[in-house]
Each structure stands twice: as structure tokens, then as C-alpha cells.
Design a protein around this motif. Sequence first.
Motif, PDB file in Angstrom:
ATOM      1  N   ALA A 133       0.827  -1.216   0.000  1.00 42.96           N
ATOM      2  CA  ALA A 133       0.000   0.000   0.000  1.00 42.96           C
ATOM      3  C   ALA A 133       0.856   1.259   0.000  1.00 42.96           C
ATOM      4  O   ALA A 133       0.575   2.212  -0.733  1.00 42.96           O
ATOM      5  CB  ALA A 133      -0.936  -0.004   1.203  1.00 42.96           C
ATOM      6  N   ILE A 134       1.920   1.290   0.808  1.00 40.78           N
ATOM      7  CA  ILE A 134       2.771   2.489   0.834  1.00 40.78           C
ATOM      8  C   ILE A 134       3.535   2.604  -0.484  1.00 40.78           C
ATOM      9  O   ILE A 134       3.841   3.704  -0.937  1.00 40.78           O
ATOM     10  CB  ILE A 134       3.731   2.466   2.046  1.00 40.78           C
ATOM     11  CG1 ILE A 134       4.335   3.855   2.293  1.00 40.78           C
ATOM     12  CG2 ILE A 134       4.833   1.449   1.869  1.00 40.78           C
ATOM     13  CD1 ILE A 134       3.361   4.872   2.789  1.00 40.78           C
ATOM     14  N   GLY A 135       3.807   1.481  -1.139  1.00 46.85           N
ATOM     15  CA  GLY A 135       4.420   1.542  -2.459  1.00 46.85           C
ATOM     16  C   GLY A 135       3.497   2.204  -3.473  1.00 46.85           C
ATOM     17  O   GLY A 135       3.943   2.951  -4.339  1.00 46.85           O
ATOM     18  N   LEU A 136       2.203   1.955  -3.356  1.00 46.69           N
ATOM     19  CA  LEU A 136       1.238   2.558  -4.271  1.00 46.69           C
ATOM     20  C   LEU A 136       0.996   4.031  -3.975  1.00 46.69           C
ATOM     21  O   LEU A 136       0.741   4.818  -4.892  1.00 46.69           O
ATOM     22  CB  LEU A 136      -0.099   1.805  -4.187  1.00 46.69           C
ATOM     23  CG  LEU A 136      -0.149   0.425  -4.828  1.00 46.69           C
ATOM     24  CD1 LEU A 136      -1.425  -0.300  -4.411  1.00 46.69           C
ATOM     25  CD2 LEU A 136      -0.086   0.532  -6.346  1.00 46.69           C
ATOM     26  N   CYS A 137       1.074   4.409  -2.693  1.00 47.59           N
ATOM     27  CA  CYS A 137       0.651   5.753  -2.292  1.00 47.59           C
ATOM     28  C   CYS A 137       1.763   6.635  -1.752  1.00 47.59           C
ATOM     29  O   CYS A 137       1.563   7.840  -1.593  1.00 47.59           O
ATOM     30  CB  CYS A 137      -0.440   5.653  -1.211  1.00 47.59           C
ATOM     31  SG  CYS A 137      -1.882   4.704  -1.687  1.00 47.59           S
ATOM     32  N   GLY A 138       2.920   6.058  -1.424  1.00 42.78           N
ATOM     33  CA  GLY A 138       3.952   6.790  -0.712  1.00 42.78           C
ATOM     34  C   GLY A 138       4.542   7.947  -1.496  1.00 42.78           C
ATOM     35  O   GLY A 138       4.646   7.909  -2.725  1.00 42.78           O
ATOM     36  N   ARG A 139       4.930   8.991  -0.748  1.00 41.27           N
ATOM     37  CA  ARG A 139       5.527  10.188  -1.328  1.00 41.27           C
ATOM     38  C   ARG A 139       6.961  10.312  -0.843  1.00 41.27           C
ATOM     39  O   ARG A 139       7.394   9.596   0.061  1.00 41.27           O
ATOM     40  CB  ARG A 139       4.738  11.419  -0.875  1.00 41.27           C
ATOM     41  CG  ARG A 139       3.217  11.281  -1.061  1.00 41.27           C
ATOM     42  CD  ARG A 139       2.470  12.126  -0.059  1.00 41.27           C
ATOM     43  NE  ARG A 139       2.803  11.748   1.311  1.00 41.27           N
ATOM     44  CZ  ARG A 139       2.360  12.385   2.402  1.00 41.27           C
ATOM     45  NH1 ARG A 139       1.579  13.437   2.264  1.00 41.27           N
ATOM     46  NH2 ARG A 139       2.710  11.985   3.609  1.00 41.27           N
ATOM     47  N   GLU A 140       7.705  11.245  -1.419  1.00 42.35           N
ATOM     48  CA  GLU A 140       9.021  11.569  -0.894  1.00 42.35           C
ATOM     49  C   GLU A 140       8.842  12.031   0.551  1.00 42.35           C
ATOM     50  O   GLU A 140       7.971  12.846   0.839  1.00 42.35           O
ATOM     51  CB  GLU A 140       9.687  12.667  -1.722  1.00 42.35           C
ATOM     52  CG  GLU A 140      10.103  12.219  -3.104  1.00 42.35           C
ATOM     53  CD  GLU A 140      11.139  11.101  -3.082  1.00 42.35           C
ATOM     54  OE1 GLU A 140      11.995  11.104  -2.178  1.00 42.35           O
ATOM     55  OE2 GLU A 140      11.088  10.237  -3.977  1.00 42.35           O
TER      56      GLU A 140
END
Length: 360
Positions: A133-140
Motif C-alpha cells: 500500500a505504501i508503495g502505491l501511495c507513498g511520497r518523498e
Amino acid sequence: MTRPLHLLALAGLSPQVVTETIWCLAQGPSPRLPRRITVLTTGAGREVAEKLLPPALRQLGAQLGAALPMPEWRLLTGPDGGVLDDIVTEADNRHAADAIFAAVAEATLDEGSDIHLSIAGGRKTMGALAALAIGLCGREGDVLSHVLVDPRLLGRADFFFPPDPPALLTLPEGGTVSTAEAGLTLAEIPFVRLRAQWRPGRDAGAFAAAVAAAQQRLAPPRLSVDVARREVLLGERRLRLPPTPLGILLWLAERARAAAPPLAWRGAQEARRLADECLAALARTAGDRDLGAARRALAQGMERGYLAEKVSRLNRAFREALGPAAEPFLIRAEGRRPMTGYRLALPPGAITILEDARGR
């Protein structure tokens, strides 16, 4: 300026992972403490955490000299809409995936804070889903981590972080262990950020749908011009077009399939030839009225203004349908005026043309 930190932590029956993560974040040359703590857990996990976590956070805050926020609970729900006590079936896993993804997607919509996602707690499947999920949504600025701790201190109800001064704890097999030997380490996990490949929103939808959306963007772009249906497929997105723009796209698609150079012309003879090409394509998509209008507009040969207006209309329709994903399908304007040329930049093998039943 460093943004406030939102700690998003998975927890099962061992809420110690929350305080262990915070203790690790407070160490080192650039300590950071969370302004907000959200715990993703099951019904059974919340029962344990509600008793043990608040007092442990107050104790840790006192040791660090900073008041820590009390946790917010984000509970996993099952197929019936009720709170999950555990993940034991395929349906439980699917609904847990949706709940974890929704929590991560929602957290990353807050542009005023960085997310630190800890996957140290909960079942392994929860950690795997949260990492995806964090791979899909994560930001810098967002971080994914796992806490490493001495196995002798793992999951103990009397160890939530290394106290100062250290304490001696009795081991079940006999003897003691000092909390100074906890070996507590925050292991950051690199991840690929795919946020730009799709557009997460507050109603981000199901986890599987988000994966499919990102995968579609990553797949090689394919264009299909369906003459019979008067529509195009941009990847998996079906788009109906008016007859004249569809004919222009058909013309450009056929030129791209033939690896023809960008549309550019010099002189009346070339303008006439291109007008004939264009009208031949329009004859396969347009009715008498639209075709007649095109013949009148192109009576003196291909006009730059005519083509530029149709290209602009096509590109606008693609952007409205796909947003950032429209980029590979856009018709490019190349070169400086008055020598601007136009082309569909897809490779020949990525373009399919479906004719109507009469084979025109």
C-alpha cells in the motif's frame, strides 16, 4: 522545514512495536517524534493495546521529555462489516487488504505531514499488504520500517522500550536479561513509489483495483481504433469519439503503423496529397454531413489550422479521460512554426485498427 510526523503502525497482540518504534525515532542525531499515532489492528489487538499502550506512551514521553499523542485506532473489518478479530480466511484477507490500503491512502493525502509506516506488528500478511500500500501511495519523505529487538525481550508485557536507567527482567527459562541488551534497531525498508502511476483520492477504492490501475499504467501503452464501434481503446479505457476526430486519429494511427514521418508539408502539391489522405480516412468514420464539411475545409489542400484544431480536440479528450496516463497517446507537435509537424508517437506494434463489417 521538517514536516510533522504521522506514525502509522500495524499491531496485533503486541502493541510494544509502537513504543519501540517511537523510542528508535527519538535516538540519533536527527530525532523525530510523532505528532499523530494511528494504530491499525484487529478487535482482539485493540483490547490488548487499549490497556497497555496509553500508560507505556506516557512513560516513554516522560523519559524523552515530550508529551506523546494518544493513539487513534483504525480497526480492520471483515466481509460482514464487523470488526475482524483475526485474519483466517481468504475473504478476511481481501477485506483486510482494502482496510489497510484505505488507511495508508488516506494518511498520504495529508500534504502537511510525513508518514512513517511501521510493519513490525500484526500478522505477516498485514505487513505485506501495508508495504504494498505504501508503495502505491507513498511520497518523498514517507518511510517504511520494521523494528528489530532481542528475541529475549520480544513481546513481553513488561518491556515496551529500554528504560533509563536499565532494568533486569526475569527470563521464563531462568536467569535475567538487562533491558540495556535490547539491541533495539529501526530498520528502514526502501520501497518503489508508484503514486505517480495512478491518482489516489479519498475514495481510493479496493486494494486490488488500485494495483490494477497502477499495473495498467506500467504496462506498455496500446491504442485500438475501432472503426465499427466509432470508439478507441486507450489501454483499457474505452472512449467514444465524434466522427471527424475519430477519422483524424485513424489517419494518424495508420501513418504511425507505417512508420511514416511526422505530418508536415511544403507547398500546394503536398497539401493536396495530405488532404486526400485525410479525407480517405474520414470517409471510413464520418457520415455525409461531416465528410462534406471536411471536403469544403480542405478544398485547397490540408490547412494547418484545420489539423491543429482537431489535434487539440483529440488531446483534450485523452487528457480528460486518462489524466496523466494520457501522455503516451497524445499527438505530438514537433518542430517550430511554420514547419510544425504532427505525429502519433506510439510504436507501430502498439496500434490496432479494427475495420467495420463492410471491410471499408
